[in-house]
Design a protein around this motif. Structure first.
Motif, PDB file in Angstrom:
ATOM      1  N   PRO A   1       0.828  -1.217   0.000  1.00 29.80           N
ATOM      2  CA  PRO A   1       0.000   0.000   0.000  1.00 29.80           C
ATOM      3  C   PRO A   1       0.860   1.263   0.000  1.00 29.80           C
ATOM      4  O   PRO A   1       1.921   1.310   0.623  1.00 29.80           O
ATOM      5  N   LYS A   2       0.388   2.285  -0.691  1.00 34.60           N
ATOM      6  CA  LYS A   2       1.143   3.529  -0.785  1.00 34.60           C
ATOM      7  C   LYS A   2       1.285   4.213   0.569  1.00 34.60           C
ATOM      8  O   LYS A   2       2.272   4.928   0.804  1.00 34.60           O
ATOM      9  N   ASP A   3       0.299   4.015   1.453  1.00 32.28           N
ATOM     10  CA  ASP A   3       0.356   4.692   2.748  1.00 32.28           C
ATOM     11  C   ASP A   3       0.983   3.839   3.840  1.00 32.28           C
ATOM     12  O   ASP A   3       0.976   4.214   5.015  1.00 32.28           O
ATOM     13  N   ALA A   4       1.532   2.675   3.472  1.00 29.92           N
ATOM     14  CA  ALA A   4       2.149   1.803   4.470  1.00 29.92           C
ATOM     15  C   ALA A   4       3.475   2.395   4.946  1.00 29.92           C
ATOM     16  O   ALA A   4       4.284   2.874   4.147  1.00 29.92           O
ATOM     17  N   LEU A   5       3.697   2.346   6.239  1.00 31.98           N
ATOM     18  CA  LEU A   5       4.956   2.836   6.778  1.00 31.98           C
ATOM     19  C   LEU A   5       6.089   1.891   6.392  1.00 31.98           C
ATOM     20  O   LEU A   5       5.930   0.672   6.427  1.00 31.98           O
ATOM     21  N   PRO A   6       7.260   2.417   6.024  1.00 33.38           N
ATOM     22  CA  PRO A   6       8.399   1.541   5.753  1.00 33.38           C
ATOM     23  C   PRO A   6       8.829   0.822   7.029  1.00 33.38           C
ATOM     24  O   PRO A   6       8.558   1.282   8.144  1.00 33.38           O
ATOM     25  N   MET A   7       9.489  -0.296   6.844  1.00 32.73           N
ATOM     26  CA  MET A   7       9.873  -1.119   7.990  1.00 32.73           C
ATOM     27  C   MET A   7      10.692  -0.325   9.006  1.00 32.73           C
ATOM     28  O   MET A   7      10.504  -0.473  10.217  1.00 32.73           O
ATOM     29  N   TRP A   8      11.615   0.519   8.551  1.00 31.27           N
ATOM     30  CA  TRP A   8      12.484   1.222   9.485  1.00 31.27           C
ATOM     31  C   TRP A   8      11.691   2.177  10.373  1.00 31.27           C
ATOM     32  O   TRP A   8      12.028   2.360  11.551  1.00 31.27           O
ATOM     33  N   ARG A   9      10.629   2.769   9.830  1.00 26.73           N
ATOM     34  CA  ARG A   9       9.815   3.671  10.646  1.00 26.73           C
ATOM     35  C   ARG A   9       8.992   2.886  11.670  1.00 26.73           C
ATOM     36  O   ARG A   9       8.830   3.328  12.806  1.00 26.73           O
ATOM     37  N   ARG A  10       8.500   1.716  11.266  1.00 27.79           N
ATOM     38  CA  ARG A  10       7.784   0.885  12.242  1.00 27.79           C
ATOM     39  C   ARG A  10       8.743   0.411  13.327  1.00 27.79           C
ATOM     40  O   ARG A  10       8.370   0.289  14.497  1.00 27.79           O
ATOM     41  N   ALA A  11       9.998   0.128  12.934  1.00 29.20           N
ATOM     42  CA  ALA A  11      10.995  -0.294  13.912  1.00 29.20           C
ATOM     43  C   ALA A  11      11.296   0.820  14.910  1.00 29.20           C
ATOM     44  O   ALA A  11      11.467   0.558  16.113  1.00 29.20           O
ATOM     45  N   LEU A  12      11.381   2.055  14.439  1.00 29.03           N
ATOM     46  CA  LEU A  12      11.621   3.179  15.349  1.00 29.03           C
ATOM     47  C   LEU A  12      10.453   3.391  16.300  1.00 29.03           C
ATOM     48  O   LEU A  12      10.645   3.758  17.458  1.00 29.03           O
ATOM     49  N   ARG A  13       9.260   3.159  15.812  1.00 27.47           N
ATOM     50  CA  ARG A  13       8.075   3.333  16.654  1.00 27.47           C
ATOM     51  C   ARG A  13       7.970   2.241  17.716  1.00 27.47           C
ATOM     52  O   ARG A  13       7.461   2.466  18.800  1.00 27.47           O
ATOM     53  N   ASP A  14       8.445   1.055  17.402  1.00 26.13           N
ATOM     54  CA  ASP A  14       8.330  -0.067  18.329  1.00 26.13           C
ATOM     55  C   ASP A  14       9.618  -0.893  18.265  1.00 26.13           C
ATOM     56  O   ASP A  14       9.638  -1.988  17.710  1.00 26.13           O
ATOM     57  N   PRO A  15      10.710  -0.399  18.842  1.00 22.74           N
ATOM     58  CA  PRO A  15      11.986  -1.112  18.735  1.00 22.74           C
ATOM     59  C   PRO A  15      11.976  -2.476  19.420  1.00 22.74           C
ATOM     60  O   PRO A  15      12.617  -3.412  18.945  1.00 22.74           O
ATOM     61  N   VAL A  16      11.256  -2.592  20.540  1.00 24.23           N
ATOM     62  CA  VAL A  16      11.217  -3.883  21.234  1.00 24.23           C
ATOM     63  C   VAL A  16      10.443  -4.903  20.404  1.00 24.23           C
ATOM     64  O   VAL A  16      10.861  -6.053  20.246  1.00 24.23           O
ATOM     65  N   GLY A  17       9.309  -4.480  19.850  1.00 26.62           N
ATOM     66  CA  GLY A  17       8.541  -5.372  18.999  1.00 26.62           C
ATOM     67  C   GLY A  17       9.319  -5.777  17.763  1.00 26.62           C
ATOM     68  O   GLY A  17       9.297  -6.946  17.345  1.00 26.62           O
ATOM     69  N   PHE A  18      10.040  -4.821  17.185  1.00 25.16           N
ATOM     70  CA  PHE A  18      10.850  -5.128  16.010  1.00 25.16           C
ATOM     71  C   PHE A  18      11.949  -6.123  16.352  1.00 25.16           C
ATOM     72  O   PHE A  18      12.252  -7.022  15.562  1.00 25.16           O
TER      73      PHE A  18
END
Length: 278
Positions: free
Chosen positions: A237-254
């Protein structure tokens, strides 16, 4: 409007899970048309069959007849085919035995399936994680992936109408039934209703690795055996966050997610084709 539906539930040693699954079906809203429920207990060595049959009277009172098949041989695809062979209604709702549907899900699915054009449908999955902090961290990040947040993932629950069920005959002898069925339809033929269902995440790191490895093998199997279906895969999806941004938002989950991904790639012995880790 609605359409008559057969609800098919494959079950292998599901005591403790099949009961809340069936309770939720009993508590479901009326669909406005005929409904039957079929539990395909396959290769069970516990009391899954007896537990499921104990619900027969209550389903009769609801007007949704319940049939429980006691199949000697294990295997999810064989169970699905056995259920399909006796199902009376053209529209089918396939529900894993450890899933708990919300009250309005079945009615919303039945309404979407009431169409002459082929339609595939599912609800909004709510990933439930318990038993360990690691599982909760992993599940939190996994649920943020575009596969879960966009499109119609269909894991745990998927439904097809009569026209859609004609896309394939018997379920093939593969691992990933949900991937195979979902990719049998274009994104435009797939519908996600608002109602939710609870889907349990496998507990602890090693079982997560084991099941994730099986899931990856199952997807690869569909790509290899049915390459034409892969054209129906959802684009990013065009509005999907890139993996690195999701990782920054949730480093423990990543970190938990990355550890499982790494574990999947480690050398391993063979495993059963229906591995759940519990």
């Amino acid at each position: 409007m609605s359409t008559a539906c057969s609800i098919l539930i494959p079950a292998h040693n599901e005591v403790g899970y099949i009961e809340p699954c069936l309770e939720a079906l009993l508590a479901s809203d009326a669909t406005g048309a005929a409904v039957e429920v079929i539990v395909m207990a396959n290769g069970c060595t516990d009391r899954t069959v007896q537990a499921a049959r104990s619900f027969a009277g209550r389903f009769t009172s609801k007007g949704w007849p319940l049939t429980v098949l006691d199949l000697e041989r294990g295997g999810k695809m064989g169970a699905l085919n056995a259920g399909d062979r006796i199902a009376r209604h053209g529209a089918r709702i396939y529900v894993d035995a450890d899933v708990v549907v919300s009250g309005s899900l079945l009615a919303e699915l039945a309404a979407v399936l009431d169409n002459l054009a082929p339609r595939y449908a599912s609800g909004n999955p709510v990933v439930r994680a318990s038993g360990s902090a690691f599982t909760r961290f992993y599940a939190r990040f996994w649920a943020s992936l575009p596969f879960c947040t966009h499109g119609v993932p269909g894991f745990g629950v998927f439904a097809v109408n009569h026209a859609a069920r004609g896309r394939w005959g018997e379920f093939p002898d593969i691992i990933s039934d949900d991937t195979f069925v979902r990719l049998s339809f274009t994104p435009e033929e797939r519908f996600r209703v608002a109602a939710s269902y609870d889907w349990p995440m496998i507990k602890a790191a090693w079982p997560l690795i084991r099941v994730r490895r099986r899931q990856d093998i199952g997807v690869a199997e569909v790509k290899e055996q049915f390459p034409a279906l892969w054209a129906n895969h959802d684009p990013l999806p065009k509005d999907a966050l890139p993996m690195w941004r999701r990782a920054l938002r949730d480093p423990v989950g990543f970190a938990a997610f990355a550890l499982v991904a790494l574990g999947v790639r480690l050398p391993h012995r063979g495993q059963e084709r229906w591995a759940r880790g519990r």
